[in-house]
Design a protein around this motif. Structure first.
Motif, mmCIF file in Angstrom:
data_model
loop_
_atom_site.group_PDB
_atom_site.id
_atom_site.type_symbol
_atom_site.label_atom_id
_atom_site.label_comp_id
_atom_site.label_asym_id
_atom_site.label_seq_id
_atom_site.Cartn_x
_atom_site.Cartn_y
_atom_site.Cartn_z
ATOM 1 N N ALA A 414 36.318 29.642 73.837
ATOM 2 C CA ALA A 414 37.367 30.665 73.755
ATOM 3 C C ALA A 414 37.141 31.582 72.560
ATOM 4 N N ALA A 415 37.696 32.772 72.641
ATOM 5 C CA ALA A 415 37.662 33.687 71.505
ATOM 6 C C ALA A 415 38.353 33.040 70.306
ATOM 7 N N GLN A 416 37.717 33.162 69.142
ATOM 8 C CA GLN A 416 38.254 32.586 67.898
ATOM 9 C C GLN A 416 38.563 31.094 68.056
ATOM 10 N N ALA A 417 37.775 30.428 68.886
ATOM 11 C CA ALA A 417 37.869 28.979 69.099
ATOM 12 C C ALA A 417 39.247 28.534 69.585
ATOM 13 N N GLY A 418 39.981 29.461 70.237
ATOM 14 C CA GLY A 418 41.296 29.113 70.764
ATOM 15 C C GLY A 418 42.392 29.099 69.736
ATOM 16 N N PHE A 419 42.060 29.412 68.477
ATOM 17 C CA PHE A 419 43.081 29.436 67.437
ATOM 18 C C PHE A 419 43.939 30.690 67.531
ATOM 19 N N SER A 420 43.314 31.828 67.804
ATOM 20 C CA SER A 420 44.009 33.111 67.844
ATOM 21 C C SER A 420 43.283 34.031 68.807
ATOM 22 N N SER A 421 43.936 35.128 69.172
ATOM 23 C CA SER A 421 43.285 36.125 70.021
ATOM 24 C C SER A 421 42.602 37.204 69.196
#
Length: 542
Positions: A414-421
């Motif tokens: 995921a973008a930013q490892a799913g931490f943030s968009s």
């Protein structure tokens, strides 16, 4: 794993495993690159599945964020970057529904210079809050009242032209020192505690508690002897005999305990560092009228995890009447990640397992820092992206705290490892992408799943949560101890080195192995191997 579960009459916090959340870096729910309370609520299932007993949330209160929440401008509200009080209430409700207790930070040594209390105090030498902070006249030559130095560099005194006095600050100049000797200040802080207790909080971590009171005579600190280690701050050149650690902290601690007892089984743990840490930790937790627990920095800044370090540290907290109950952390938001401190990169996977098994097996509470269950390592933050004021002031000689505060990787793809968009406030770190939660969920042999199994073992065996601890072996590589509770007896044998070592001759080759770490067996200890053995049932006096 075979468990002989016994019920106990001990409070929930005794022997608990507590998961520390650094809210800026846990989960961003509103797409601003900074974690928040709703993000924590969304991810509480992950924490509950680990099998911990409680969460500890680092500061989320109203703050200018010059020290990322440890400079509080309003103790009784949530900073907008983290959400609202309603968001906090929802978090508590969800945590309790999942069986998790909620503990939060309290910072009583200082506030932000933007706190309303300080605005009133600096307005003049008379008034209701004139003595709520530590003010002092200059020496005749205009210099500061004492030689005290701040943790972050420079004198612990700043001149204020409005009062025409110096105010004290042990950290940033924007963190003025509260005068906790003042009973009115104590009353105000206890009212803060009531505010959060009334919202359902189950406990408190008391930040830098030994920094909360100074010597009113403002005597100069003596110089510290040169032990040969590098000293990057003026703070390191002094023995902090008078700028902190005043004996009157103890009566304040007793007031805290009285209040918390009125609310039931509330957990209180003090963070204590410095030259007198062990003495103060014991003083703050002695008997039944003070705090429940304390933790220091025995492991957090240790350059290596050795059997002698563990044995010496544990031996200082014997199971004796009146002795406090310890808490242990191998990692937190202020210290470099343990894997990066304690082993070579090629040994990370094996060492992470033996480290997790050891933390779970120690007598005391275990504090697990977010990402520790994934094997997160220290991220090298370039100077232009540093956020930590201490690291910026002392760069490049001080290892940045930012490297241990990086966002949690939830999804490798995921973008930013799913931490943030969007790009987060600190980089995730390329090395940690492969350690993401989703990748480890899918791998039965992952550290995440191993950590769950170890926490389940601790929950199943009162001997691990509550039992006595007897050191049997502690040499250069091997550590062995026995945990006893009633009829339960567990032998815990560890090899903390990167080479195979012989099985200790005095440790019997009998019993049932509940846990075998890194291919260890009863009788063999490969590199970073460990075995937890259920002995034949031992009865008191046998």
């Amino acid at each position: 794993m075979t468990a002989h579960i016994q019920t106990t009459d001990q409070p929930w916090w005794k022997g608990a495993v507590i998961y520390q959340i650094y809210p800026r870096s846990f989960q961003d729910s509103n797409h601003d690159g900074i974690g928040d309370l709703n993000g924590i609520t969304q991810r509480l299932d992950h924490i509950a599945r680990l099998g911990v007993d409680a969460i500890w949330i680092s500061p989320f209160f109203t703050s200018p964020m010059r020290d990322f929440g440890y400079d509080i401008a309003d103790y009784c509200d949530v900073d907008p970057i983290f959400g609202t009080l309603a968001d906090f209430d929802a978090l508590v409700a969800r945590a309790h529904a999942l069986g998790l207790k909620v503990t939060i930070d309290q910072v009583y040594a200082h506030t932000s210079d933007l706190h309303g209390w300080f605005a009133q105090s600096r307005a003049g030498r008379t008034g209701d809050k004139a003595d709520w902070y530590v003010w002092a006249d200059p020496k005749p030559d205009g210099s500061p009242p004492s030689n005290w130095q701040s943790v972050f560099g420079g004198p612990a005194w700043t001149w204020d032209g409005r009062r025409r006095q110096y105010y004290m600050h042990q950290f940033l100049t924007s963190q003025p020192q509260l005068n906790v000797h003042n009973p009115d200040v104590q009353d105000a802080l206890l009212n803060v505690m009531r505010f959060w207790l009334d919202r359902g909080v189950d406990g408190f971590r008391l930040d830098a508690l030994n920094h909360s009171m100074h010597d009113p005579a403002l005597r100069d600190n003596p110089p510290a002897p040169d032990d040969g280690s590098p000293r990057t701050r003026p703070f390191d050149f002094q023995i902090r005999r008078y700028s902190q650690s005043h004996p009157d902290v103890v009566p304040f601690v007793e007031r805290i305990r009285t209040l918390c007892d009125a609310y039931g089984a509330i957990f209180t743990v003090a963070e204590v560092g410095g030259d007198l840490a062990e003495q103060e930790m014991k003083a703050y937790t002695q008997g039944e009228t003070r705090l429940n627990s304390a933790y220091g920095f025995n492991f957090l800044y240790a350059p290596a995890l050795t059997p002698t370090l563990v044995a010496d540290t544990i031996a200082r907290w014997p199971d004796e009447p009146g002795m406090g109950w310890p808490s242990w952390a191998f990692e937190n938001h202020d210290a470099p990640r343990a894997l990066s401190r304690w082993c070579k990169a090629g040994d990370h996977a094996a060492f992470a397992r033996v480290k997790a098994a050891l933390l779970v097996a120690l007598r005391g509470n275990a504090i697990l820092y977010q990402g520790e269950e994934l094997g997160i390592t220290q991220v090298d933050i370039p100077f232009e992206r540093l956020q930590d004021p201490e690291a910026i002031a002392n760069w490049p000689l001080t290892l940045s705290r930012d490297g241990a505060r990086t966002p949690l990787p939830w999804s490798a793809a995921a973008a930013q490892a799913g931490f943030s968009s969007i790009e987060p406030w600190l980089p995730v770190g390329d090395d940690n992408l492969a350690r993401s939660v989703d990748a480890q969920e899918a791998d039965p042999a992952s550290l995440l799943n191993f950590t769950r199994s170890m926490l389940a073992l601790r929950k199943a065996y009162p001997a691990l949560r509550l039992g006595s601890l007897e050191i049997l072996v502690a040499d250069e590589a091997r550590l062995a101890f026995r945990r006893d509770y009633g009829a339960q007896s567990l032998l815990c044998v560890f090899n903390l080195s990167d080479a195979a070592v012989p099985w200790p001759l005095d440790i019997p080759l009998t019993g049932m192995a509940n846990v075998c770490v890194n291919e260890a067996t009863i009788g063999t200890l490969p590199p970073f191997g460990a075995v937890i053995i259920e002995e034949s049932r031992r009865w008191p006096g046998s």
